[in-house]
Design an enzyme around this catalytic site. Structure first.
Site, PDB file in Angstrom:
ATOM      1  N   ASP A 483       7.947  31.376  74.312  1.00 40.72           N
ATOM      2  CA  ASP A 483       8.379  30.143  73.679  1.00 40.72           C
ATOM      3  C   ASP A 483       7.491  29.948  72.444  1.00 40.72           C
ATOM      4  O   ASP A 483       6.468  30.623  72.297  1.00 40.72           O
ATOM      5  CB  ASP A 483       8.229  28.984  74.665  1.00 40.72           C
ATOM      6  CG  ASP A 483       8.625  27.656  74.057  1.00 40.72           C
ATOM      7  OD1 ASP A 483       9.624  27.627  73.324  1.00 40.72           O
ATOM      8  OD2 ASP A 483       7.929  26.654  74.313  1.00 40.72           O
ATOM      9  N   ASP A 673       5.378  26.605  78.184  1.00 38.70           N
ATOM     10  CA  ASP A 673       4.411  25.532  78.402  1.00 38.70           C
ATOM     11  C   ASP A 673       4.409  25.002  79.826  1.00 38.70           C
ATOM     12  O   ASP A 673       3.618  24.153  80.166  1.00 38.70           O
ATOM     13  CB  ASP A 673       4.634  24.380  77.406  1.00 38.70           C
ATOM     14  CG  ASP A 673       5.994  23.709  77.581  1.00 38.70           C
ATOM     15  OD1 ASP A 673       6.686  24.027  78.563  1.00 38.70           O
ATOM     16  OD2 ASP A 673       6.356  22.881  76.737  1.00 38.70           O
ATOM     17  N   ASP A 677       9.872  24.371  79.797  1.00 35.02           N
ATOM     18  CA  ASP A 677      10.463  25.675  80.066  1.00 35.02           C
ATOM     19  C   ASP A 677      10.530  25.990  81.553  1.00 35.02           C
ATOM     20  O   ASP A 677      10.666  27.160  81.924  1.00 35.02           O
ATOM     21  CB  ASP A 677       9.660  26.766  79.345  1.00 35.02           C
ATOM     22  CG  ASP A 677       9.755  26.639  77.834  1.00 35.02           C
ATOM     23  OD1 ASP A 677      10.872  26.431  77.339  1.00 35.02           O
ATOM     24  OD2 ASP A 677       8.726  26.726  77.162  1.00 35.02           O
TER      25      ASP A 677
END
Length: 784
Positions: A483, A673, A677
């Site tokens: 991410d 995180d 997510d």
């Protein structure tokens, strides 16, 4: 009367006319409740909620505890305890780590109590206590001293028996007087008896406990071999015929005890990194108590602290529990928890983790969490769970080991029958050698020792494994997906530039923007307030358009602040604002003019580019998935060296992308995180959450990165590859040794004393090989 039995006895005394008995008795008779073992009475104390706060954690309506198990000697012990506890009503999960003898237990308090669980363990011959680092150290030290005494006795007396054995062996070749032969045999018997009763007793005790539970552990063939050799030797000594094997009895005892001692020491070393993390809490804290309007210090045990208490932590002292700084500013060293080598500056309002060290100035801290709710306790539970859960290869090894002993007993019986049928005089030493040469423990030690050593090393780096399969899966990952926000970037948006376009100063523009954003909690609003904490302007009639911008009146003027597209709806100034650089632009304007353009950026982690470079050099595919816009995503990808980028994705889009990769045969590692997510992390083959201490308890990822250095992920990948290599080596050694040793012993090529050395060395080799994982190897984050 306490019971009908006592009432009947008392009535019998009175009916017999012997009431004077009560005048002469010296003390009252024991009541029924007084003859209950003191041990069981002590266990009831563990059901007290106040006592449980120190070591029991509540999650998902279940209680969790980590227990120390005494009496574990082999994989069969682990299997028995797991099976026994799992059968109890109300016990939801049991995992036992053979390498550190700790059990992770989850149970329903409404169906079974903790004292009942501990009592049930005692019924099958083991002792269990809630995990406490100091208590475990005392148990280990007690076991070490007892083992040294056994080794010392068997070594000293064994040497005397061996000297006599040499005389008897050479006498067979060159002749020996029958009087001396008999004298040496009886002397050997007398010297062997103390070894058998004291040093070898540990094997017989464990074997008897196993047999009472109708199972065969490792100590059953050991005890059988010793018992057969000793019994036959006594019979031959009494009848003055045949061979004696007292030398084999004492030497086997000595070698096996020595190997177990070294194995225990090696296991302790492999656990040191993990124990260092969970042994950080101090014993005493300086509690501040309000007396006559002044704070007075009281030295209290850390276990007695409660949420809401205030403590004073001086420079150099360890913070006793999780809390928030109320007064003071200082550097806090969290290296043993997060892997950060430099102290982090913290001041009033900042949270601190129990176990970290205050390095500079005095701090007054308000306690928030204690006992099982602290970050250290969460780390402890996650490490226990990761080390106790068994990968597929370990489960297979345990299944083999559980049947191994029965197979060996059958083989030994077959060997004895075969050699007896051949009328061989050597049937007894061959049978004994077959019994003692095998080592099922090496099979069961192969995986847990490696996993424990690797987990400790990862904890040092700041990468915390939480699942048993995590290391195994990470080593096989083909795709590393990241991410952006809070993962490759720091996750804190900062104001990097102010471009003034009209006749207002830079400070005036910043103050107006800060006034408009004062009551917002958006990350950009926080950045404005951080850049201008002392704004003397105030906004009224504030209207917020979520995700776009904000408007309000400051100094009798209506202002608009937000994305360029939002502001241009109200402003007639048609000057161009460049929004394609990958950075976030926020415009401040009135209805007729743009006054300022603020530039915000989320700084990229300094070691992110090195991490991506290392992964690509290792042949891995690296992908960036983000919900941010394409220009920002491409900016981050370009800065870090990622070629494949997918932007403007919702969580379900990210999950669908992962599923497509997996359908194509990819093994996917996802790093995010841990909050936004969560669905994607759950769908990956192996997941890594960028988490702070406060997120630990709720994290569901396979790894949690406590360190701010994202490059630690590559160190973890390298270590996972080494761990799987060590596990394979251990299994190959354990299987190969037994495949070669058992036939050799059955054919008469191995003497009993040599079989003892082989068996002892086999498990020791496995532990020492796993111990290599405790040492860092080469540069941690480098491709050179």
């Amino acid at each position: 009367m306490c019971c009908h039995g006592c009432e009947a006895v008392a009535q019998a005394i009175v009916d017999s006319g012997m009431e004077s008995y009560y005048n002469y008795r010296t003390e009252n008779a024991a009541k029924a409740r007084e003859v209950v073992p003191a041990f069981l009475e002590q266990l009831k104390a563990y059901d007290n909620p106040v006592v449980q706060k120190r070591f029991v954690h509540q999650q998902d309506n279940l209680s969790e505890v980590s227990l120390i198990l005494e009496g574990i000697v082999c994989a069969a012990c682990v299997w028995l305890n797991e099976r026994h506890l799992s059968s109890l009503p109300g016990v939801a999960e049991v995992n036992i780590n053979y390498s550190n003898h700790r059990a992770h237990v989850r149970w329903d308090d409404s169906k079974i109590s903790l004292s009942d669980i501990l009592e049930s363990i005692s019924r099958i011959g083991y002792l269990a206590h809630p995990y406490d680092p100091d208590r475990q150290q005392r148990i280990i030290e007690k076991e070490r001293k007892a083992q040294l005494r056994r080794i010392g006795l068997s070594g000293v007396l064994g040497m005397q028996v061996m000297i006599l054995a040499v005389a008897l062996y050479t006498g067979e070749w060159w002749g020996i007087d029958e009087a001396f032969r008999g004298f040496f045999r009886w002397t050997s018997l007398l010297l062997t008896i103390p070894v058998l009763l004291f040093a070898s007793r540990i094997f017989f005790t464990a074997a008897w406990r196993d047999l009472k539970q109708k199972r065969a552990g490792m100590d059953v063939p050991v005890s059988l071999g010793i018992a057969i050799a000793f019994t036959a030797s006594v019979a031959h000594t009494v009848t003055a015929s045949g061979n004696i094997y007292f030398d084999s009895v004492v030497m086997f005892t000595f070698f096996l005890l020595s190997a177990r001692y070294f194995e225990m020491t090696a296991r302790k070393r492999s656990n040191e990194a993990t124990e260092a993390v969970v042994s950080l809490q101090p014993a005493v804290a300086a509690k501040l108590v309000r007396v006559d309007g002044k704070d007075e210090e009281q030295a209290v045990p850390v276990a007695e602290l409660e949420p809401g208490d205030r403590v004073l932590v001086r420079p150099g002292e360890t913070i006793p529990a999780d809390g928030t700084i109320e007064s003071g500013a200082s550097g806090v060293n969290e290296s043993l928890i997060t892997g950060e080598s430099m102290p982090i500056t913290k001041s009033a309002g900042d949270e601190v983790i129990g176990g970290s060290i205050n390095t500079e100035s005095p701090l007054i801290i308000g306690i928030n969490r204690i006992g099982a709710d602290t970050v250290l306790a969460a780390i402890q539970r996650l490490l226990d769970k990761a080390q106790s859960e068994k990968p597929a290869v370990a489960q297979l090894a345990d299944r083999i080991a559980s049947k191994f002993v029965l197979a060996i007993l059958f083989i030994a019986a077959s060997v004895a029958i075969f050699w007896l049928a051949q009328s061989s005089e050597n049937w007894l030493p061959i049978t004994i050698a077959t019994l003692v040469v095998t080592c099922p423990c090496a099979l069961s030690l192969a995986t847990p020792t490696a996993i424990t050593a690797a987990s400790g090393q990862l904890a040092k780096l700041g990468l915390l494994p939480t699942r048993g399969h995590a290391l195994e899966t990470l080593s096989r990952a083909t795709h590393f997906v990241f991410d952006k926000t809070g993962t490759l970037t720091i996750g804190h948006i900062t104001l990097t530039d102010i471009q003034v376009r009209a006749d207002l100063s830079r400070d005036d523009c910043l103050q107006i923007a800060a006034a408009l954003e004062r009551h917002s909690e958006h990350p950009i609003a926080r950045s404005f307030k951080h850049a201008c904490p002392n704004s003397n302007r105030h906004a009224v009639e504030v209207s917020n358009t979520p995700g776009h911008g904000i408007s309000g009146t400051v100094d009798a003027q209506v202002w608009y602040l937000g994305k360029p597209a939002f502001v241009m709806q109200y402003c007639c100034d048609d000057s161009i604002v460049d929004d394609s650089s990958g950075q976030t632009r926020v415009v401040l304007a009135t209805t007729d003019k743009i006054y300022a353009v603020f530039t915000f950026a989320d700084a990229i982690r300094e070691d992110a580019a090195t991490l991506i470079q290392n992964l690509k050099a290792s042949g891995k595919t690296v992908v960036l998935l983000t919900g941010d816009n394409k220009s920002t995503a491409k900016h981050v990808a370009s800065a870090t060296g990622i070629n494949e980028v997918h932007a403007s994705l919702r969580p379900e889009d990210k999950l669908a992308y992962l599923k497509r990769l997996q359908q194509q045969g990819a093994i996917v590692s996802m790093t995010g995180d841990g909050v936004n997510d969560a669905p994607v992390l759950a769908g990956a083959d192996v997941s890594i959450a960028i988490g702070s201490g406060s997120q630990l308890a709720a994290a569901s990822a396979d790894f949690i990165l406590l360190s701010s250095k994202i490059g630690t992920i590559y160190s973890g990948y390298r270590l996972s590859v080494r761990t799987l290599s060590v596990i394979r080596q251990n299994l190959m050694w354990a299987i190969g040794y037994n495949i070669l040793a058992v036939p050799a012993a059955a054919m008469g090529y191995i003497q009993p004393w040599l079989a003892a050395i082989g068996m002892s060395a086999s498990s020791l080799v496995v532990v020492l090989n796993a111990l290599r994982l405790s040492k860092p190897r080469g540069p941690q984050i480098s491709i050179t």
